[in-house]
Design a protein around this motif. Structure first.
Motif, PDB file in Angstrom:
ATOM      1  N   HIS A 183       4.462  11.006  -5.846  1.00 17.40           N
ATOM      2  CA  HIS A 183       4.991  10.712  -4.517  1.00 17.40           C
ATOM      3  C   HIS A 183       6.445  10.264  -4.563  1.00 17.40           C
ATOM      4  O   HIS A 183       7.259  10.669  -3.748  1.00 17.40           O
ATOM      5  CB  HIS A 183       4.132   9.658  -3.823  1.00 17.40           C
ATOM      6  N   TRP A 184       6.758   9.418  -5.538  1.00 17.20           N
ATOM      7  CA  TRP A 184       8.142   8.944  -5.609  1.00 17.20           C
ATOM      8  C   TRP A 184       9.094  10.055  -6.007  1.00 17.20           C
ATOM      9  O   TRP A 184      10.216  10.149  -5.502  1.00 17.20           O
ATOM     10  CB  TRP A 184       8.250   7.748  -6.557  1.00 17.20           C
ATOM     11  N   SER A 185       8.646  10.912  -6.919  1.00 18.05           N
ATOM     12  CA  SER A 185       9.501  12.038  -7.294  1.00 18.05           C
ATOM     13  C   SER A 185       9.741  12.922  -6.088  1.00 18.05           C
ATOM     14  O   SER A 185      10.862  13.379  -5.848  1.00 18.05           O
ATOM     15  CB  SER A 185       8.851  12.859  -8.409  1.00 18.05           C
ATOM     16  N   LEU A 186       8.668  13.150  -5.334  1.00 14.99           N
ATOM     17  CA  LEU A 186       8.795  13.998  -4.158  1.00 14.99           C
ATOM     18  C   LEU A 186       9.817  13.399  -3.187  1.00 14.99           C
ATOM     19  O   LEU A 186      10.671  14.110  -2.643  1.00 14.99           O
ATOM     20  CB  LEU A 186       7.437  14.138  -3.473  1.00 14.99           C
ATOM     21  N   GLU A 193       0.831  -1.204   0.000  1.00 16.33           N
ATOM     22  CA  GLU A 193       0.000   0.000   0.000  1.00 16.33           C
ATOM     23  C   GLU A 193       0.865   1.254   0.000  1.00 16.33           C
ATOM     24  O   GLU A 193       0.654   2.179  -0.780  1.00 16.33           O
ATOM     25  CB  GLU A 193      -0.901   0.037   1.242  1.00 16.33           C
ATOM     26  N   GLY A 194       1.825   1.272   0.920  1.00 10.62           N
ATOM     27  CA  GLY A 194       2.594   2.489   1.129  1.00 10.62           C
ATOM     28  C   GLY A 194       3.592   2.762   0.018  1.00 10.62           C
ATOM     29  O   GLY A 194       3.824   3.912  -0.337  1.00 10.62           O
ATOM     30  N   LEU A 195       4.175   1.705  -0.527  1.00 16.75           N
ATOM     31  CA  LEU A 195       5.229   1.918  -1.515  1.00 16.75           C
ATOM     32  C   LEU A 195       4.715   1.836  -2.941  1.00 16.75           C
ATOM     33  O   LEU A 195       5.220   2.509  -3.825  1.00 16.75           O
ATOM     34  CB  LEU A 195       6.359   0.898  -1.319  1.00 16.75           C
ATOM     35  N   ILE A 216       9.174  15.011 -14.005  1.00 15.78           N
ATOM     36  CA  ILE A 216       8.089  14.079 -13.687  1.00 15.78           C
ATOM     37  C   ILE A 216       7.131  14.706 -12.688  1.00 15.78           C
ATOM     38  O   ILE A 216       5.901  14.600 -12.822  1.00 15.78           O
ATOM     39  CB  ILE A 216       8.666  12.765 -13.121  1.00 15.78           C
ATOM     40  N   VAL A 217       7.669  15.367 -11.675  1.00 13.82           N
ATOM     41  CA  VAL A 217       6.796  15.885 -10.629  1.00 13.82           C
ATOM     42  C   VAL A 217       5.904  17.000 -11.184  1.00 13.82           C
ATOM     43  O   VAL A 217       4.732  17.115 -10.820  1.00 13.82           O
ATOM     44  CB  VAL A 217       7.621  16.340  -9.408  1.00 13.82           C
ATOM     45  N   LYS A 251      -5.432   3.317 -15.049  1.00 14.26           N
ATOM     46  CA  LYS A 251      -4.202   3.293 -14.267  1.00 14.26           C
ATOM     47  C   LYS A 251      -3.610   4.693 -14.147  1.00 14.26           C
ATOM     48  O   LYS A 251      -2.592   4.886 -13.504  1.00 14.26           O
ATOM     49  CB  LYS A 251      -3.177   2.362 -14.916  1.00 14.26           C
ATOM     50  N   ALA A 252      -4.237   5.678 -14.778  1.00 11.28           N
ATOM     51  CA  ALA A 252      -3.629   7.004 -14.829  1.00 11.28           C
ATOM     52  C   ALA A 252      -3.488   7.608 -13.437  1.00 11.28           C
ATOM     53  O   ALA A 252      -2.446   8.172 -13.105  1.00 11.28           O
ATOM     54  CB  ALA A 252      -4.452   7.922 -15.727  1.00 11.28           C
ATOM     55  N   LEU A 253      -4.522   7.453 -12.616  1.00  9.91           N
ATOM     56  CA  LEU A 253      -4.457   8.032 -11.278  1.00  9.91           C
ATOM     57  C   LEU A 253      -3.335   7.369 -10.481  1.00  9.91           C
ATOM     58  O   LEU A 253      -2.564   8.025  -9.787  1.00  9.91           O
ATOM     59  CB  LEU A 253      -5.800   7.859 -10.563  1.00  9.91           C
ATOM     60  N   TRP A 254      -3.268   6.057 -10.614  1.00 12.56           N
ATOM     61  CA  TRP A 254      -2.196   5.321  -9.918  1.00 12.56           C
ATOM     62  C   TRP A 254      -0.838   5.799 -10.405  1.00 12.56           C
ATOM     63  O   TRP A 254       0.063   6.097  -9.613  1.00 12.56           O
ATOM     64  CB  TRP A 254      -2.373   3.829 -10.177  1.00 12.56           C
ATOM     65  N   LEU A 255      -0.715   5.888 -11.704  1.00 16.41           N
ATOM     66  CA  LEU A 255       0.563   6.297 -12.285  1.00 16.41           C
ATOM     67  C   LEU A 255       0.914   7.715 -11.846  1.00 16.41           C
ATOM     68  O   LEU A 255       2.052   7.995 -11.459  1.00 16.41           O
ATOM     69  CB  LEU A 255       0.453   6.236 -13.814  1.00 16.41           C
TER      70      LEU A 255
END
Lengths: 384, 246, 538, 146, 333
Positions: E111-114, E71-73, E156-157, E101-105
């Motif tokens: 989040h990962w970029s952040l 969930e978290g990662l 990306i962000v 899948k767009a929202l997930w992507l």
């Protein structure tokens, strides 16, 4: 839909884990190559392209071959291929991604690859190859996504997708043609400087790609009970037979032209590949293996009974694939570099890390294709 | 696009940064583009200096060209090749004794119609107005397409980090990093200062002629007009600008 | 309450365009067919619930207590301090909207306040206004709303348009469970006497008589005796059906509809056959004669109050463990609340199947087993002789009931049974089964006739999935393991997909079960002749 | 309650991680700001110091493109001074004799790793590491030697 | 004044951030979890022959940890997202579900970029620069474009935030349910990222002065840079605002999601008893009260009873006193 590839039994995950391990080993070797440079490979001043670019060339062919199932279905309404077109397209997506990776690992300065986009150069064939492959990737991603979703929901796909699919047909031809142009537009490389290169590429692609597709279909039928009609496989086998025959014919045309004209610059490359030059014979056994396999494959494919029986067909497909992989994935690229413009004969032998990187890309491709086929199988299993 | 205009455009691009501090970037006038540099090698004169490497050493020192012992990873800008290989002579026995089995200087031909430039996907290599086929090492992605395209084998790729293989390092000229292609640049850095190429200057026997083909009074024009010269693989249509005076 | 039924085509034409006025405007129109009647005064009085009175939601004046606002806010505060789920779910929603089109009520009605996110926002806005600094300071900008009578009415309307099915919770990136919010919302409404009849009446019945239907002990016995007679006629075997028998090994508790409702009753026959065939020493209880628990739809307190009887009766009768029938929310309670609320059940033993010797460790604390788990174990051990061809007139699909699916994880046990007792079984589309199963639209106490339109709207996505398999495979029967499903799927399917019947898993088992010494069956449990029946896969 | 202890431990861990730079800084001596070696000869840079501090990389990239691609080699600064656009020759040898005391101090401090030095050669204090062939006279025109 | 701004603001923000976060988590932790209510998205562990879904319906701590990590990662639940498309009118058309899948992507990308950006910035606050920060920066800046070269995550962000804003504005339903506070969160993030990008690529500042300042902040002995420039002040302020409001807005989900009981509880409700600290006693209608009321009927039906004669208790105290018996006609449920 994609999550279907994320659920599987122990054996599925073992297979994926095995491939992932190979991919990781490849990535590790690539990290090494990133640090030490391409000197780590078997490439040299005289043979500056090797395994990576050869693999790239070969898989462009595999990608293009999707057209062999798409075209009969969409242009000639050949219904039997209805269930395999998407598999061909998935194979195409995988192949294009592999192509991209092979190009990437071949770069001397990978961190600068975006320069190709920053300085678009329309007179370079490599620029057009990028455009062609990128476009083909997008086309197939869109097509497979829309088609599979329609299949899953058991609804008719939206009407706009048909022109997109029809567009993908000439596009597929174009990717391999442009890839041939990469080679046969070079004035100093007589081995490639022949107009038959593009047709020869296409013929070998239309043999090797569908042969791989048959093998994958047979495997998917066995492991996931993916329903594929025998008739579809038999028809693809016929395509492989014709394409292989045409390929062999084209090679023989080349052989005639070269040896009858006896222009040394042309003859030397063939001599190096099939007989050795100046005592260098690294590729000779490979090339003869390829030739023999081609003959075996042709026989198995032309005789109706061996073409239609599953084990012999599988054997023939393996023979076609391996034969053409050697022909295109080794002979074509390396053969063009030897002898060099200055007449130097330098053998090229890939190094272990180089082969590991190649294996890593293969493994990634295998993971992708496994996932795609599994998703398709599960979507179709949902129909029951 | 003329250099002046390119310079102006780039100025506009960096205007934001420049304007912030009021720094104005000066833009000098470009080098005259009305020349066509070419090279002529007096093969006989060259052969008289048997075993001479003055031009090669001068070039390789001036440009930090490494001496890599592994033939596969060799980098060279100018070197010697057997005459028969250089000119693809089928039967060495028919060559005049003076040339038979001897070596001639080879380096980038700075072709008028360079295939290497045609294939480069990033315009990292291009032909300048004065005929020099230049490489922008900053832009090269190391795809080695140009190496495949060059019918003369004039281009080298840095398979390994060249620095450990430098015998002498000059800070007058950069080294290369691994993963890029390099070749003879006709000493464009010296031309800019009004100096002839290092090899030409170093040649003790005056075997190398360098000059402007557009200048009808130049020595190279006169020499080529007076004596028979050949070029490498003229049939490929690349129009090499290195002439071998036989 | 036979009402004019709306035209299906009209209900199917849903506009998914949000209204012009913003969602913070609380006005709702109590339109006939979309809300439930208020609970009768006498039930509230019997149960000791606050503010008993005669009223209806459509009244302008709801006769709330003078200090109703304080009661609600105090109640919220109390629950914020007692339920981490409630407090957390108030705090962490990001309004990503992933839940929106997962709710069957939104899909069926197009009303944006039926999206889980906005349903929670109804109460969350009040939470912000009275319990957070941002809400107090910035009001509407921070998404806060004053608590007004209109807001309360809105709560009543929309918290009774949620079946607590938890489908949204599957898709929420943070697992926010609207069921938790609806439960708290209903509890708060209960505090000021806003309850619905369909929930409170069964609760009162269950509390006093022992089951939702208020069937008194002798009626209960008559019903079971009748079942024994039916079975004898059907199979030639007389099964024993003990009630309140002390010293039995197993207490068997089923939802009360099983012995009075149709088609529930056929499921009861199936249980009885299975228990007889497996040779189980069991007893029913007339006191704890209800497996279901409508208390769950009223409040946690009521849930506990009704559920307590099961353990009390098990203790009194001295059984070793408890077996539970096919029921949805019953199993939510048994699986997720019972042990906590009324345990520890240390006077019972870990369930062990007398027929197979399997020790059911997964019920080692609660000591209560789902009948599908028990039967699946029997079948897996080959203890039951089955003839699936007797179900050949059925072409079946399986409807995962929300609570066993998303509040328990009971997916494979009923399927294991079905695959062995049926020749014709087809799953509905994967997005509509298992953890993504779509609700019948009538759970959580909403299955009333006065609520017909909303029920049909809410159940439409499920009906569409049934329609899918009906068109492709000729499905004519939906199997399920929930009493509410068995009661409300038939009208739903008749409305949207006429010609599809509903059956319990154990009814189908009963059809296929070859009992030792039975005479040849001529009919199925429903009394339909077996020979010459059509159907099945073409 | 086990659950609560777990959460609070997690919280404590998170807070510790978030404030790690503070603990780290308090535990060790403050890092001195880099002091740069002033150029020996020159008194003024080609652009204001403020601009060079923030944007020398764009100026260098500009110079690079101008020299390599346009064949323009000289630069006229705001004051009208003309300098040769050369990292090794002008910036380093003419002004900032010691790269380690000029470029590297800031770059190391800021953790910026420019790619310049992969090719460009750092002159030693005496000029070049090893000088190449003697510089030819500046008067000779190309081709004049022939 | 600017000195105060540059020194006071970040500290106030940091205190609000850390204090607010601790206070929020403490409030949640202090609130008991009365019941074990995991949302089961996979097969429970029950019979030996049925493979349990170890992560989707975890019965062990390891399973729960796996589920929370997914969930978290990887945003497992969001990955499930599909669009339901039963929009076609008509009595009962087919159900249609479209992959979304767009929202997930977008969420993953953002989040990962952040995270990568935060780790990169670690170098500003720690001396010597942590290896992880320089490693992440070198990977992030692998592709060399521009001077200074662009970080991939910067691009990306921006794209991800743009998408997240775009979908909110474009979809009518989403627009309808969006609060001003939701736009605020996006606006602050866009301000942070935008000012950061401007600061690096357009209106640059003296990095050395900045790092001296940030290291000073970390050492609790800050000195404001002499001329930070508007870009830097803007970046600092927007980051401060972000930190200060994070615990008090929906962005606190970063901490809250780990506590979500429907995800972090094991599905072992029947295996292990969950203890409710406030498990209030609920008076229920006892057997004795029940038998007292129905004794005659039980006897008449021949059902066993406890007391053939007499009653368990005083009728005055009986449950039957509580109200009139409800009617015995009721729904079939």
């Amino acid at each position: 839909m994609l999550e279907k590839a994320l659920a599987g039994g122990r054996r599925y995950w073992a297979w994926i884990a095995g491939l992932a391990a190979v991919a990781c080993a490849g990535a590790w070797c690539y990290a090494l190559q990133l640090q030490t440079g391409l000197g780590m490979t078997g490439l040299s001043r005289d043979v500056t392209w090797g395994l990576y670019i050869a693999q790239f060339t070969f898989f462009v062919g595999v990608a293009a071959s999707a057209v062999m199932v798409v075209l009969p279905y969409y242009l000639h309404d050949y219904k039997v291929f209805g269930r395999v077109t998407i598999l061909g397209e998935f194979l195409a997506i995988t192949s294009v991604v592999m192509c991209g990776l092979f190009i990437f690992v071949d770069m001397g300065q990978p961190s600068r690859v975006l320069n190709v986009l920053r300085y678009p150069t329309p007179w370079s064939m490599m620029f057009w190859d990028m455009v062609a492959l990128g476009g083909y990737l997008i086309l197939n991603v869109v097509i497979t996504r829309v088609s599979l979703e329609a299949e899953r929901n058991d609804t008719a796909p939206p009407r706009w997708i048909r022109p997109v699919i029809v567009l993908s047909i000439p596009w597929a031809i174009s990717i391999h043609t442009v890839t041939a142009f990469l080679y046969n537009g070079l004035p100093g490389r007589s081995f490639w400087l022949t107009a038959i290169l593009a047709p020869r590429f296409l013929a070998s692609a239309f043999a090797a790609g569908p042969a791989l597709l048959i093998l994958l279909c047979l495997a998917a039928r066995r492991w996931w009970s993916l329903r594929i009609a025998d008739e579809a496989i038999r028809k693809i086998a016929l395509i492989v037979a014709y394409a292989m025959a045409v390929h062999v014919f084209f090679v023989l045309l080349e052989v005639f032209t070269v040896f009858y004209s006896q222009v040394p610059e042309h003859v030397d490359h063939f001599r190096y590949l099939y007989a050795g030059l100046d005592g260098h014979t690294a590729l000779v056994p490979w090339m003869w293996t390829s030739a023999c396999l081609a003959v075996v494959a042709l026989v198995l494919l032309i005789v109706p009974s061996t073409r239609t029986s599953e084990p012999t067909l599988a054997g023939a497909c393996v023979a076609v694939f391996v034969s053409l992989w050697i022909d295109k994935g080794l002979g074509l690229v390396v053969g063009g570099f030897v002898p060099s413009p200055l007449g130097a004969v330098t053998d090229y032998v890939p190094t272990w890390p180089e082969m590991m990187i190649t294996a890593g890309v293969w493994a990634l491709g295998a993971i992708m294709v496994t996932g795609f086929f599994k998703v398709t199988a599960e979507v179709r299993a949902g129909e029951r | 696009m003329s250099a002046t205009r390119r310079c102006f455009l780039r100025m506009a691009g960096s205007a934001a940064a420049a304007a912030a501090t009021g720094a104005a970037l000066g833009c000098a006038s470009p080098a005259a583009a009305t020349r066509r540099w070419a090279m002529a090698i007096d093969v006989r004169k060259c052969l008289e200096l048997d075993g001479c490497r003055a031009c090669i050493d001068a070039c390789h020192q001036a440009h930090n060209v490494p001496a890599i012992p592994d033939r596969a990873h060799e980098v060279k800008w100018i070197w010697k090749e057997p005459f028969e290989r250089t000119f693809a002579i089928e039967d060495p026995d028919t060559v005049t004794a003076a040339l038979r089995g001897r070596e001639v200087l080879v380096f980038c031909n700075h072709c008028d119609n360079p295939p290497c430039v045609r294939v480069c996907p990033t315009q990292a290599t291009w032909k300048r107005d004065d005929g020099v086929v230049a490489i922008d090492e900053h832009r090269c992605i190391g795809c080695r397409y140009c190496v495949a395209a060059c019918p003369y084998g004039s281009r080298s790729f840095n398979f390994v980090d060249p620095r450990p293989f430098l015998v002498h390092t000059t800070s007058e000229y950069p080294t290369r990093t691994r993963g890029v292609v390099e070749k003879c640049n006709l000493c464009e850095e010296r031309l800019a200062k009004g100096q002839p190429p290092a090899c030409v200057r170093a040649c003790p026997g005056g075997a190398m002629l360098f000059g402007d083909l557009r200048d009808p009074d130049s020595e190279i024009r006169k020499t080529l007009a007076a004596r028979y010269s050949i070029r490498r693989k003229p049939e490929l249509g690349t129009r090499p600008q290195v002439y071998y005076v036989i | 309450m036979a009402q004019q039924k709306p035209d299906p085509a009209q209900l199917a034409a849903v506009e998914y365009i949000p209204p012009r006025r913003g969602w913070r405007d609380p006005r709702v129109e109590f339109r006939k067919g979309t809300y439930n009647h208020a609970a009768a005064r006498r039930h509230l009085e019997y149960l000791g619930l606050p503010n008993p009175r005669d009223w209806q939601p459509s009244d302008a004046d709801w006769q709330l207590p003078a200090n109703w606002k304080q009661i609600i806010l105090d109640g919220m505060k109390d629950r914020l301090e007692r339920y981490r789920s409630f407090r957390l779910f108030m705090d962490i929603c990001v309004r990503c909207g992933a839940c929106a089109d997962k709710c069957h009520f939104y899909l069926g009605s197009g009303d944006p306040k039926n999206t889980p996110v906005l349903r929670a926002e109804l109460i969350r806005s009040v939470y912000r206004r009275y319990f957070t600094a941002a809400g107090r300071l910035f009001g509407p900008l921070a998404g806060a709303r004053d608590l007004t009578e209109d807001v309360l009415k809105e709560w009543f309307y929309y918290f009774h348009q949620c079946t607590e099915c938890r489908r949204c919770s599957v898709f929420c990136p943070f697992g926010i469970d609207t069921a938790e919010i609806t439960m708290i919302g209903r509890e708060l409404l209960n505090l000021v006497g806003c309850n619905i009849q369909w929930i409170i009446e069964p609760v009162a019945n269950c509390d006093r008589v022992g089951n939702h239907l208020g069937i008194q002990p002798h009626g209960f016995k008559d019903s079971l005796d009748f079942a024994a007679d039916e079975l004898e006629e059907l199979t030639g075997i007389r099964v024993e059906i003990p009630i309140n028998r002390k010293g039995a090994e197993v207490l068997f508790v089923v939802p009360s509809a099983d012995y009075f409702g149709l088609p529930h009753y056929f499921t009861l026959l199936g249980y009885l056959m299975m228990l007889h065939e497996a040779g189980i020493d069991y007893t029913f209880s007339a006191y704890a004669s209800e497996g279901g628990n409508f208390g769950l739809f009223a409040s946690h307190e009521m849930t506990k109050r009704l559920n307590a009887k099961m353990y009390a009766e098990a203790k009194r009768l001295g059984v070793k463990w408890i077996l539970g029938g096919e029921c949805g929310h019953m199993w939510r309670v048994v699986h997720q609340y019972m042990g906590t609320m009324n345990g520890p059940a240390d006077f019972l033993e870990v369930p062990v199947s007398p027929a197979t010797g399997t020790r059911f460790d997964h019920a080692s604390s609660t000591k209560m087993l789902h009948v599908c788990e028990f039967t699946a174990d029997l079948i897996a051990h080959g203890k039951l002789a089955l003839d699936p061809s007797r179900n050949d007139h059925w072409n079946v699909t399986f409807h995962d009931s929300c609570n066993p699916a998303r509040g328990m994880g009971l997916y494979e046990e009923p399927r294991l049974i079905l695959r062995r007792v049926l020749n014709h079984f087809h799953e509905m589309p994967e997005e509509t089964i298992r953890e993504r199963t779509l609700c019948c639209g009538s759970g959580a106490g909403l299955g009333t006739d006065e609520n017909f339109e909303m029920r049909m709207r809410g159940g439409r996505p499920r009906a569409m999935a049934v329609n899918y398999v009906r068109k492709r495979h000729g499905t004519n029967c939906v199997a399920c393991i929930c009493a509410v499903d068995k009661a409300t799927l038939p009208p739903l399917l008749e409305y949207w997909v006429p010609g599809v019947e509903v059956a319990g898993v154990h009814e189908l088992l009963g059809n296929a079960l070859v009992m030792k010494g039975e005479h040849p069956r001529t009919t199925d449990l429903r009394g339909e002749p077996l020979e010459g029946m059509g159907g099945g896969d073409a | 309650m086990r659950n609560r202890i777990l959460i609070l431990a997690g919280l404590a861990l998170c807070l510790a991680a978030l404030t790690w730079p503070v603990w780290r800084a308090l535990a060790s001596a403050p890092a001195p700001a880099p002091s740069l070696a002033r150029p020996v000869g020159a008194t003024r840079c080609v652009a204001p110091v403020g601009f060079m501090r923030t944007s020398h990389m764009t100026l260098l990239a500009e110079w690079r493109d101008r020299v390599v691609r346009d064949g323009v080699r000289t630069y006229t600064d705001a004051d009208g001074r003309v300098v040769t656009m050369s990292l090794s020759g002008t910036c380093l040898r003419a002004c900032h004799a010691d790269k380690t005391k000029f470029c590297d101090r800031c770059h190391d401090y800021a953790g910026v790793k420019p790619t310049c030095w992969g090719c460009h050669v750092v002159p030693t204090a005496t000029g070049a590491i090893v000088s190449g062939p003697a510089a030819p006279s500046r008067s000779s025109r190309p081709g004049a030697a022939l | 004044m600017p000195t105060v701004l540059l020194i006071a603001v970040p500290y106030v923000a940091a205190v609000l951030f850390l204090g607010g976060l601790a206070w929020r988590v403490w409030t949640w932790a202090a609130t008991p979890e009365p019941f074990r209510i995991p949302t089961t998205t996979g097969q429970q562990r029950s019979l030996a022959g049925i493979a349990p879904s170890r992560v989707e319906s975890p019965s062990t701590t390891a399973g729960v940890v796996g589920r929370m990590l997914l969930e978290g990662l990887l945003f497992r639940s969001l990955f499930r997202n599909v669009a339901s498309g039963p929009t076609a009118a008509g009595t009962c058309p087919d159900p249609v579900f479209l992959e979304r899948k767009a929202l997930w992507l977008g969420a993953m990308a953002f989040h990962w970029s952040l995270l990568v950006i935060v780790v990169r910035h670690l170098g500003l606050f720690v001396e010597p620069i942590p290896r992880v920060a320089s490693f992440v920066a070198s990977v992030d800046g692998f592709f060399q474009v521009g001077s200074p070269s662009w970080y991939a995550t910067d691009v990306i962000v921006i794209v991800a935030l743009g998408y997240l804003l775009f979908r909110r504005v474009r979809d009518p339903l989403l627009r309808y349910l969006t609060l001003p506070a939701d736009y605020l969160a996006l606006a602050v993030l866009i301000a942070v990222v935008g000012s950061g990008v401007v600061l690096r690529y357009v209106a640059r500042t003296d990095l050395i002065a900045v790092r001296q300042y940030t290291l000073g902040l970390a050492a609790l002995a800050p000195t404001a840079p002499a001329s930070p420039g508007a870009g830097f002040v803007l970046h600092l302020l927007s980051v401060s605002v972000l930190l200060a409001i994070l615990p008090f807005t929906k962005m606190v989900h970063a901490a809250g999601m780990w506590l979500s009981p429907t995800r972090n509880q094991a599905n072992d409700g029947r295996r292990r008893r969950h203890v409710n600290p406030w498990n209030a006693p609920a008076p229920f209608h006892t057997y004795e009260e029940w038998e007292d009321e129905f004794r005659e009927k039980l006897q008449a039906a021949g059902l066993p009873i406890e007391r053939e004669d007499g009653r368990f208790q005083n009728p005055q105290a009986g449950g039957g006193e509580r109200g009139a018996p409800p009617a015995a006609q009721a729904p079939l449920t």
